[in-house]
Design a protein around this motif. Structure first.
Motif: not given
Ligand code: GDP
Ligand code: FE
Ligand code: FE
Ligand code: FE
Length: 187
Positions: A29, A43, A47, A122-123, A126
């Motif tokens: 992330a 982030a 995460a 993004i999470v 990831a």
């Protein structure tokens, strides 16, 4: 909150393998946040806490979904979906994280949702591509993730829906709604 403090908190909630997964999601992330210009601290924290509720009992998660008036349709679908919204709630109430961007990224990390924020994407990605994951198609999404986040998200959703359909699993409507949203945006 500092990384070491956050990791120490989440470590107590998880089994060893899930903790290792979490560290992988955190590192991935941060890497994606740097590429796409997202808030790196957010982030990192989203995460670290994304699977906070993973080992709560079904009974506890069900009670929280009812009492906190979360979408009740969750209860008609797989309990695998529950740790995401329940996690957002517990991270707020037990850990004290109030940042809505972080809480939303935790809340939507399993199903996604239409109009996901950059941090949510993004999470989600990831979680899907962190280095300890190995399943068919993951390398393709790993490569896409560094080039075009929405195309990576679309491929991950396509794979997830395909995987669930192959198992004859019911698919939560938000998963389809996320897929449709990205499909239309990629046109
Ligand atoms: P994890 O918590 O790191 O293992 O990953 P996720 O939170 O992304 O996903 C947890 C589980 O939920 C996985 O096994 C997914 O296949 C499953 N899952 C994701 N979307 C859906 C859905 O729409 N329906 C069902 N039944 N399961 C789903
Ligand atoms: Fe999860
Ligand atoms: Fe996921
Ligand atoms: Fe995860």
């Amino acid at each position: 909150m500092k990384r070491e403090e956050a990791l120490a908190i989440v470590r107590k909630q998880l089994k060893e393998q899930r903790y290792i997964h979490t560290v992988g999601v955190m590192e991935t992330a941060i890497e994606l946040a740097k590429i796409y210009g997202a808030d790196i601290q957010k982030a990192e924290l989203a995460a670290i806490f994304h699977d906070y509720a993973k080992f709560r009992t079904k009974e506890e998660m069900k009670r929280i979904i009812i009492e906190q008036q979360m979408p009740q349709d969750l209860l008609a679908y797989s309990p695998e979906l529950w740790h995401a919204p329940v996690g957002a709630y517990l991270v707020q109430t037990e850990v004290g994280i109030q940042d809505e961007d972080i809480l939303q990224a935790i809340r939507y990390h399993t199903s996604g949702r239409p109009n996901m924020t950059l941090l949510e994407k993004i999470v989600y990605i990831a979680d899907y591509i962190e280095p300890n994951r190995s399943f068919p198609g993951v390398d393709e999404v790993r490569a896409l993730a560094r080039e075009h986040l929405d195309r990576a998200l679309f491929r991950a959703l396509q794979n997830t829906i395909q995987f669930l359909m192959d198992k004859r699993e019911p698919i939560y409507p938000d998963t389809f709604h996320t897929y449709n949203d990205i499909a239309q945006k990629l046109k």
